[in-house]
Design a protein around this motif. Structure first.
Motif, PDB file in Angstrom:
ATOM      1  N   PRO A 269     -13.106  -0.743   0.709  1.00 16.82           N
ATOM      2  CA  PRO A 269     -13.408  -2.160   0.712  1.00 16.82           C
ATOM      3  C   PRO A 269     -12.862  -2.911   1.930  1.00 16.82           C
ATOM      4  N   ALA A 270     -11.851  -2.331   2.619  1.00 11.68           N
ATOM      5  CA  ALA A 270     -11.221  -3.052   3.734  1.00 11.68           C
ATOM      6  C   ALA A 270     -10.917  -2.078   4.865  1.00 11.68           C
ATOM      7  N   ILE A 271     -10.797  -2.615   6.059  1.00 12.65           N
ATOM      8  CA  ILE A 271     -10.246  -1.847   7.173  1.00 12.65           C
ATOM      9  C   ILE A 271      -8.740  -2.095   7.169  1.00 12.65           C
ATOM     10  N   VAL A 272      -7.981  -1.017   7.155  1.00 11.93           N
ATOM     11  CA  VAL A 272      -6.520  -1.125   7.231  1.00 11.93           C
ATOM     12  C   VAL A 272      -6.109  -0.841   8.674  1.00 11.93           C
ATOM     13  N   THR A 273      -5.304  -1.734   9.246  1.00 15.21           N
ATOM     14  CA  THR A 273      -4.959  -1.565  10.662  1.00 15.21           C
ATOM     15  C   THR A 273      -4.074  -0.334  10.870  1.00 15.21           C
ATOM     16  N   ALA A 274      -4.165   0.217  12.084  1.00 15.05           N
ATOM     17  CA  ALA A 274      -3.563   1.526  12.364  1.00 15.05           C
ATOM     18  C   ALA A 274      -2.057   1.541  12.115  1.00 15.05           C
ATOM     19  N   ASP A 275      -1.391   0.387  12.298  1.00 14.28           N
ATOM     20  CA  ASP A 275       0.064   0.349  12.120  1.00 14.28           C
ATOM     21  C   ASP A 275       0.476   0.581  10.665  1.00 14.28           C
ATOM     22  N   GLU A 276      -0.484   0.464   9.735  1.00 14.93           N
ATOM     23  CA  GLU A 276      -0.160   0.679   8.317  1.00 14.93           C
ATOM     24  C   GLU A 276      -0.354   2.127   7.876  1.00 14.93           C
ATOM     25  N   VAL A 277      -0.826   2.965   8.804  1.00 14.59           N
ATOM     26  CA  VAL A 277      -1.025   4.386   8.493  1.00 14.59           C
ATOM     27  C   VAL A 277       0.013   5.180   9.278  1.00 14.59           C
ATOM     28  N   PRO A 278       0.980   5.761   8.574  1.00 10.43           N
ATOM     29  CA  PRO A 278       2.140   6.335   9.269  1.00 10.43           C
ATOM     30  C   PRO A 278       1.809   7.502  10.197  1.00 10.43           C
ATOM     31  N   ASP A 279       0.847   8.361   9.846  1.00  8.95           N
ATOM     32  CA  ASP A 279       0.593   9.545  10.663  1.00  8.95           C
ATOM     33  C   ASP A 279      -0.878   9.944  10.546  1.00  8.95           C
ATOM     34  N   ALA A 280      -1.626   9.779  11.653  1.00 17.01           N
ATOM     35  CA  ALA A 280      -3.072  10.056  11.623  1.00 17.01           C
ATOM     36  C   ALA A 280      -3.380  11.525  11.376  1.00 17.01           C
ATOM     37  N   THR A 281      -2.395  12.399  11.548  1.00 18.44           N
ATOM     38  CA  THR A 281      -2.641  13.829  11.343  1.00 18.44           C
ATOM     39  C   THR A 281      -2.310  14.270   9.910  1.00 18.44           C
ATOM     40  N   LYS A 282      -1.916  13.300   9.077  1.00 17.24           N
ATOM     41  CA  LYS A 282      -1.575  13.648   7.682  1.00 17.24           C
ATOM     42  C   LYS A 282      -2.080  12.574   6.725  1.00 17.24           C
ATOM     43  N   ILE A 283      -3.366  12.268   6.795  1.00 18.84           N
ATOM     44  CA  ILE A 283      -3.946  11.273   5.898  1.00 18.84           C
ATOM     45  C   ILE A 283      -4.591  11.999   4.716  1.00 18.84           C
ATOM     46  N   ALA A 284      -4.067  11.748   3.528  1.00 12.63           N
ATOM     47  CA  ALA A 284      -4.578  12.416   2.323  1.00 12.63           C
ATOM     48  C   ALA A 284      -5.706  11.595   1.706  1.00 12.63           C
ATOM     49  N   PHE A 285      -6.722  12.289   1.184  1.00 15.07           N
ATOM     50  CA  PHE A 285      -7.830  11.586   0.537  1.00 15.07           C
ATOM     51  C   PHE A 285      -8.474  12.470  -0.515  1.00 15.07           C
ATOM     52  N   TRP A 286      -9.151  11.848  -1.471  1.00 19.59           N
ATOM     53  CA  TRP A 286      -9.823  12.583  -2.530  1.00 19.59           C
ATOM     54  C   TRP A 286     -10.984  11.768  -3.066  1.00 19.59           C
TER      55      TRP A 286
END
Ligand code: MN
Length: 281
Positions: free
Chosen positions: A191-208
């Protein structure tokens, strides 16, 4: 960052509020281009957006119509077969394309999805060919923040504005990918774009992802063949990526068919939860 109601811009306040920041972009900007403009102006308006996020909310999230958070990207570039276990389920004897030797992103590189295929949580995935198999593909969507041309992987993450839950809905069959994946409503985001500073590590983004409450796909960006920085290097080496452009980073194993009446839910850690129904188009 949200787009809501009459394509107004909003920033989340607390867990369930929204502050209206539409005034940060010029009144002459077409409403579908407001998010592109906000991202383009970001260095100048980010402080104002953060202040708005700490004020009292203008709306409760449950009282507004949530639109796709980037209604009109100029380009959507997408990564084909970018998880090894997804490659395994596509080809071979029991695969989705039986007997076909499926390559990976190293040979396919990328494809373009029509930007008109974007839909948000306010819409539905509409199936026009109900006699043909259409699959869900859960993906981490990357939103580009600044013009990116020939960017090396070492600095690539600096070009990311944020992340968004993204579904790369796919008609299976012999047609070209760009046709099969570009039907109207075949790129749900939100529903939203979350800015990059709120995602701690782009190489470890979990999703399901679940279909009708049953989990079907689960992975993390650790398992990408080309990680997000490499994708930006690859695509910006060919085309200039513009603020607001989207990259669909690829889907892991577990893809499967969807039919009218289904509900698809995609969760990405620290990014959000997209929920969208499927109906006959
Ligand atoms: Mn895909």
């Amino acid at each position: 960052m949200y787009v809501f109601n009459d394509y107004r811009l909003g920033v989340g306040v607390g867990e369930d509020g929204l502050a209206d920041v539409t005034a940060l972009v010029g009144s002459g900007v077409p409403k579908l281009d407001r998010m592109t403009e906000l991202i383009t102006l970001w260095d100048d308006v980010a402080g104002e957006v953060r202040r708005a996020a700490n004020r009292e909310a203008d709306y409760a999230l449950c009282d507004v119509m949530i639109r796709p958070p980037q209604p009109r990207p100029r380009t959507i570039v997408a990564a084909p077969v970018n998880y090894l276990r997804h490659q395994a389920e596509m080809g071979g004897e029991a695969g989705i394309y039986p007997g076909y030797e499926v390559q990976t992103i190293e040979s396919y590189a990328g494809f373009i999805k029509a930007s008109s295929s974007v839909v948000g949580p306010d819409g539905a995935i509409e199936l026009r060919m109900t006699d043909r198999r259409v699959d869900h593909e859960a993906e981490v969507g990357v939103v580009i923040g600044r013009p990116a041309s020939r960017v090396p992987r070492e600095t690539a993450l600096e070009y990311i504005f944020g992340y968004v839950p993204l579904l790369d809905i796919t008609l299976r069959g012999p047609e070209d990918r760009s046709f099969r994946k570009s039907f109207d409503t075949f790129t749900p985001i939100g529903p939203a774009i979350v800015t990059a500073d709120e995602v701690p590590d782009a190489t470890k983004i979990a999703f399901w992802l679940s279909v009708n409450g049953e989990k079907r796909q689960q992975s993390t960006t650790e398992h990408l063949i080309f990680d997000i920085a490499q994708l930006i290097e690859l695509y910006s080496g060919a085309m200039t990526l513009q603020p607001g452009d989207l990259i669909a980073t690829g889907t892991p194993e577990g893809v499967g068919p969807i039919v009218p009446g289904d509900r698809i839910d995609l969760w990405i850690d620290n990014v959000g939860h997209l929920s969208i129904p499927v109906r006959a188009g």
